[in-house]
Design an enzyme around this catalytic site. Structure first.
Site: not given
Ligand SMILES: *Cc1c(COP(=O)(O)O)cnc(C)c1O
Length: 379
Positions: A174, A202, A232
């Site tokens: 990320s 992602h 996302k």
């Molecule tokens: C954003 C993210 C999460 C957490 O997801 P949320 O739904 O925002 O809690 C978990 N793992 C990765 C790699 C992320 O980028």
């Protein structure tokens, strides 16, 4: 007044001195003058009228809150339909939705491994994977980022002293935007009888001809614990785990972050379901996104700007230190671009992190790269 909280001011002063202080920046409405290069809304779906309509209709039917946990009073047909849609997207037998991706990782890891087990994790894994691993009580070993040789050595040394073993990795990392070598990782998992949790936060909606994610795009057929977020590319809120029916059934009985919390709200669930349908039915959002990635890559090459990797819509540029990262981010903001500075402790060294969206124009991409190149080489 008690001095019991006086340490807070001292701790904050230390954070400021290191240039690690953070506070939220307000940017997020669609009428904002800033061009946003810090959003996870990769396909632009968070503003899509059809997701809004689905959420509004669900709120009008079911209300704003789900009012209970899934096993008690909170389970709606909406949740079941969303879980079927996710399982279909990921090509798995079943799926389970959690309140957030964070909760999905915490609850799943703590449920599938315990004190007699082993977790092997990438050094750059997302914070919630790491916290899930420590919460589980398993022995946790960290291998250097994407180093499959090191992972193999750890497995050779430690695997046979433990009952179950879980390999946990981001699919798209990320902060740096590079990709896990999943084929090599599952080959190791197969020889050492390991479970594999792939965090596709992602990748979901972004990779694969139907948006099925990185594992699907690479044609991985090893049985995985697929984890991802609805927040996302899918433009809503919530997290999911998809996999074998037995895995999901087990999690419904053992994942405390799913059992002891309120079910996903009707609006979020309906918006996510609409998004899962759209990422498959409308590949042109994904095509536009990848066209923007290719354009950014070309612009970086033209300005001799070194990126850590250009393998996904996340592209990071290393800078000298936290102070330079903040200074460049601030100048970019004056020029109309929001590009976040990512600093320790989130990453080992400071960087600027760009996330591309399908909705960015080629002029916006060209001008942000030119501005970064100027600022980085001048300062
Ligand atoms: C954003 C993210 C999460 C957490 O997801 P949320 O739904 O925002 O809690 C978990 N793992 C990765 C790699 C992320 O980028």
């Amino acid at each position: 007044m008690s001095d019991a909280y006086a340490w807070l001011d001292r701790a904050l002063a230390t954070i400021h001195r290191a240039c690690w202080y953070r506070s939220p920046t307000t940017i997020a409405n669609t009428h904002s003058a800033l061009v946003n290069f810090g959003s996870n809304n990769y396909l632009g779906l968070a503003g899509d009228a059809r997701l809004q309509a689905a959420a509004i209709a669900a709120i009008q039917t079911y209300g704003t809150g789900s009012t209970g946990s899934r096993l008690l009073s909170g389970h709606l047909e909406l949740h079941a339909a969303l879980e079927r849609a996710i399982a279909n997207l990921k090509g798995t037998e079943d799926a389970l939705v959690f309140s957030t991706g964070y909760m999905a990782n915490l609850g799943t890891i703590a449920a599938v491994v315990g004190a007699r087990d082993l977790v092997l994790q990438d050094a750059y894994n997302h914070a919630c994977l790491k916290q899930g691993a420590s919460l589980s009580g398993a022995k946790v070993l960290t291998y250097p980022h994407n180093d499959m040789g090191a992972l193999g050595e750890l497995l050779a040394t430690h695997r046979d002293r433990h009952r179950r073993c879980l390999l946990a990795t981001d699919s798209v990392f990320s902060m740096d935007g590079d990709i896990c070598p999943l084929r090599e990782l599952v080959a190791l998992a197969a020889s050492y009888e390991c479970m594999v949790l792939v965090d596709d936060a992602h990748g979901t909606g972004v990779f694969g001809d139907r948006g099925q994610g990185v594992a699907g795009a690479l044609g991985i057929d090893y049985p995985l614990i697929h984890m991802g977020t609805l927040s996302k590319a899918l433009g809503s809120l919530g997290g999911y785990v998809a996999g074998a029916a037995a895995l999901v059934e087990y999690l419904r009985n053992r994942a405390s972050t799913w059992i002891y919390t309120t079910a996903l709200s009707p609006g979020d669930a309906a918006a996510a379901q609409a998004a899962v349908a759209l990422v498959q039915a409308e590949p042109h959002h994904r095509t536009a996104l990848w066209r923007n990635v290719a354009q950014l890559k070309a612009a970086f090459a033209r300005y001799n700007l070194p990126a850590i990797a250009v393998e996904s819509p996340i592209v990071a540029v290393k800078v000298a230190d936290s102070a330079q990262a903040l200074a460049i981010a601030q100048r970019l903001q004056q020029k109309g671009f929001y590009v976040p500075a990512i600093r320790p402790p989130t990453v080992p060294t400071a960087r600027l992190r760009l996330s591309l969206m399908a909705t960015h124009t080629s002029e916006q991409i060209e001008s942000v790269v030119e501005a970064i190149a100027r600022l980085k080489f001048l300062s």
